[in-house]
Motif scaffolding. Structure first.
Motif, mmCIF file in Angstrom:
data_model
loop_
_atom_site.group_PDB
_atom_site.id
_atom_site.type_symbol
_atom_site.label_atom_id
_atom_site.label_comp_id
_atom_site.label_asym_id
_atom_site.label_seq_id
_atom_site.Cartn_x
_atom_site.Cartn_y
_atom_site.Cartn_z
ATOM 1 N N ASP A 123 1.044 -0.838 0.086
ATOM 2 C CA ASP A 123 -0.194 -0.277 0.293
ATOM 3 C C ASP A 123 1.216 1.306 0.193
ATOM 4 O OD1 ASP A 123 -2.322 -0.687 0.222
ATOM 5 O OD2 ASP A 123 -3.144 -1.231 1.737
ATOM 6 N N THR A 124 0.297 2.492 -1.011
ATOM 7 C CA THR A 124 1.188 3.209 -0.898
ATOM 8 C C THR A 124 0.015 4.256 -1.315
ATOM 9 O OG1 THR A 124 1.813 3.220 -3.483
ATOM 10 C CG2 THR A 124 3.632 2.465 -1.434
ATOM 11 N N TRP A 125 0.566 6.109 -1.520
ATOM 12 C CA TRP A 125 -0.729 6.910 -1.804
ATOM 13 C C TRP A 125 -0.554 6.173 -2.711
ATOM 14 C CZ3 TRP A 125 0.926 9.881 -6.037
ATOM 15 C CH2 TRP A 125 0.004 10.769 -6.313
ATOM 16 N N ALA A 126 -2.076 6.839 -3.739
ATOM 17 C CA ALA A 126 -2.488 6.200 -4.768
ATOM 18 C C ALA A 126 -3.553 7.964 -5.503
ATOM 19 C CB ALA A 126 -3.308 5.063 -5.017
ATOM 20 N N ASP A 127 -2.775 7.543 -7.005
ATOM 21 C CA ASP A 127 -3.833 8.388 -7.925
ATOM 22 C C ASP A 127 -4.130 8.176 -8.771
ATOM 23 O OD1 ASP A 127 -5.983 11.068 -7.179
ATOM 24 O OD2 ASP A 127 -3.558 11.355 -9.720
ATOM 25 N N SER B 174 2.403 17.938 3.019
ATOM 26 C CA SER B 174 1.331 18.533 1.927
ATOM 27 C C SER B 174 1.410 19.505 2.455
ATOM 28 C CB SER B 174 0.087 17.598 2.588
ATOM 29 O OG SER B 174 -0.630 18.107 3.725
ATOM 30 N N GLY B 175 0.261 20.305 1.250
ATOM 31 C CA GLY B 175 0.520 21.587 0.742
ATOM 32 C C GLY B 175 0.768 22.083 -0.814
ATOM 33 N N PRO B 176 1.280 23.724 -0.009
ATOM 34 C CA PRO B 176 1.202 24.043 -1.923
ATOM 35 C C PRO B 176 1.831 23.418 -2.663
ATOM 36 C CG PRO B 176 2.533 25.834 0.232
ATOM 37 C CD PRO B 176 1.216 24.857 0.871
ATOM 38 N N GLY B 177 3.150 22.685 -1.922
ATOM 39 C CA GLY B 177 4.219 21.998 -3.112
ATOM 40 C C GLY B 177 3.613 21.023 -3.573
ATOM 41 N N ARG B 211 8.003 11.280 -11.355
ATOM 42 C CA ARG B 211 7.012 12.333 -11.224
ATOM 43 C C ARG B 211 6.141 12.360 -10.228
ATOM 44 N NH1 ARG B 211 6.636 15.584 -14.803
ATOM 45 N NH2 ARG B 211 9.508 14.739 -13.510
ATOM 46 N N VAL B 212 6.659 11.502 -8.821
ATOM 47 C CA VAL B 212 5.584 11.449 -7.888
ATOM 48 C C VAL B 212 6.721 12.487 -7.169
ATOM 49 C CG1 VAL B 212 7.169 9.603 -6.959
ATOM 50 C CG2 VAL B 212 5.259 9.803 -6.075
ATOM 51 N N PHE B 213 7.982 12.201 -7.793
ATOM 52 C CA PHE B 213 8.339 14.070 -6.791
ATOM 53 C C PHE B 213 6.879 15.529 -6.929
ATOM 54 C CE2 PHE B 213 13.077 13.094 -6.727
ATOM 55 C CZ PHE B 213 12.724 12.002 -6.338
ATOM 56 N N LEU B 214 6.860 15.798 -8.839
ATOM 57 C CA LEU B 214 6.400 16.497 -8.052
ATOM 58 C C LEU B 214 4.856 16.371 -8.513
ATOM 59 C CD1 LEU B 214 5.437 18.925 -10.254
ATOM 60 C CD2 LEU B 214 5.109 17.479 -12.354
ATOM 61 N N ARG B 215 4.241 15.280 -8.610
ATOM 62 C CA ARG B 215 2.766 15.559 -7.686
ATOM 63 C C ARG B 215 2.306 15.529 -5.819
ATOM 64 N NH1 ARG B 215 -1.492 12.661 -9.593
ATOM 65 N NH2 ARG B 215 -2.765 14.326 -7.748
ATOM 66 N N ARG B 216 3.486 15.046 -5.546
ATOM 67 C CA ARG B 216 3.452 14.880 -3.626
ATOM 68 C C ARG B 216 4.146 16.431 -3.153
ATOM 69 N NH1 ARG B 216 2.443 10.389 -0.042
ATOM 70 N NH2 ARG B 216 1.085 11.911 0.248
#
Lengths: 285, 285
Positions: A123-127, B174-177, B211-216
């Protein structure tokens, strides 16, 4: 075999007969299979059934770790009707990933090569960024058979939402048969119905007829040379999907110098993105 | 080495030193290479340079037919600093296509596996459906370096048009990033400049940070497990591109259960789609 007989019984399904493998006498990394007439294509079998058969060799291998996350199949030559040998070697096994090297041979000659990555999912963050498009429900789209001579397509219930097979008979070399966009979207599932598993999902990833037919409004020699699948579904997602239709959408980015690419998404009935898949296709015309 | 010295001289370029191979004593299908400190990443070398090195083994192989049309590289384990062995075997050679099986080993252990399809290109109907997006010219976008510890990125001149590396220092969980969209678009070329060829294009296909760096909006452990490239460019298209910047755009379809996919397009300065490329990436977070 009609749907009324026993739509959910896996053992009798032609798909399972087509991907069936038995250990070869030569060792436990080698299996023997046989082409199945129900999945015949123009030259050799449907590419999806070959990909599924290669994955099946890993699925049933005693050293398998986890579930497939990536598969690449290279179609090096036509599979002749009859017996073939599949070799599946775990090239490297890590703590939570496993890399496979595979090939399919006939009379000692390489016909197909493949690599697969398996992994223990956690399980991880997912989207999901690429959401299922807003299309009519499967019931609202008529079942459209492929031309009768496309034997393998009879194993799939196809309901085209856009980009159905162009009217190939009598099409002019250029004219209204051409399309400016290579997108095809369809609801599709096994016929007779069958619960979705990894080999069946693998086969579905190759279900699109060649995009160049749609663009040019005519059939021409064409065949996949390399197919890659990224599996987003895990066992739970496949179980939730069951035997309901999958929404599949494919499109090409570029055609030229004898080849075109194709990228596709396959969503489950609840909108889960089950797989993304890409291929490079040879064409002549 | 600065751009002013000799921007077009290939022989002295660190890229060529990094992908250099010499025939091993054991036979002509095996080559020896060595990791180059200029292309170091967090764990082992930059994945793009490993992919380029595998392609280089085919490029320089005496039995090579035509040009690459497809390449898949599976990163089975980290490449340790130092020497490695690349094996390149033509699995099947047809009249106009050739299928390669490759691996990179260290101390006899498989570190990377790969397959490649080569082909003799010929003129056919051609069309690009995925046109270069309308973005500012390279000169209008500032050169943005990656964080200083990303050693390999210093070999690329990156001009982000959208989706630059998020401010990782001091970013909240989490936040504006965070970003709702994983798209990054950048102009990119070798630094110092170097005429584009197939190995250099291969390496460029892996130039996107995860890409996960950008999303999160934060860095986390992540690494490519499988990379596929479809080459649309032929020799003429590469020659026309020269050392001008390439426009590269990447986006993910789905993140979940420890993996995400990524699809990208690379267009030449004149708008030619040079390559489409896909990868599956492990992440933890």
């Amino acid at each position: 075999m009609g749907e009324a007989e026993n739509p959910e019984q896996v053992d009798d399904h032609p798909f399972d007969a087509a991907i069936a493998l038995k250990p070869a006498d030569t060792g436990d990394e080698t299996y023997t299979g046989r082409t199945h007439p129900a999945y015949a294509n123009m030259v050799g079998p449907y590419g999806g059934i070959t990909a599924a058969t290669l994955l099946e060799a890993v699925q049933r291998h005693p050293e398998r770790l986890g579930v497939p996350v990536s598969l690449t199949v290279n179609y090096a030559g036509p599979v002749a009707d009859g017996e073939f040998t599949v070799s599946a070697r775990p090239a490297r096994t890590n703590r939570s990933t496993q890399h496979w090297s595979l090939d399919l041979t006939q009379d000692g000659r390489v016909v197909t090569t493949a690599t697969a990555v398996y992994a223990v999912r956690r399980d991880t963050w997912a989207d999901t960024e690429t959401a299922m498009p807003d299309v009519p429900a499967p019931e609202a789209a008529p079942v459209t058979p492929m031309p009768d001579y496309v034997e393998w397509a009879k194993n799939y219930e196809m309901r085209f939402v856009e980009g159905a097979v162009p009217e190939l008979e009598g099409a002019a070399e250029s004219g209204p048969g051409e399309s400016p966009d290579s997108t095809t979207t369809l609801w599709v599932r096994d016929n007779p119905t069958r619960p979705l598993d990894f080999p069946a999902l693998t086969s579905l990833c190759d279900v699109f007829y060649p995009r160049v037919f749609l663009r040019r409004g005519q059939a021409m020699p064409a065949g996949t040379v390399s197919l890659t699948i990224y599996f987003h579904a895990d066992d739970d997602a496949l179980a939730a999907q069951g035997s309901r239709p999958v929404l599949a959408r494919a499109r090409s980015n570029r055609f030229g110098h004898g080849y075109f690419d194709q990228s596709a998404c396959l969503w489950g009935a609840d909108g889960d993105l089950l797989a993304t898949t890409h291929q490079l296709v040879y064409f002549k015309g």
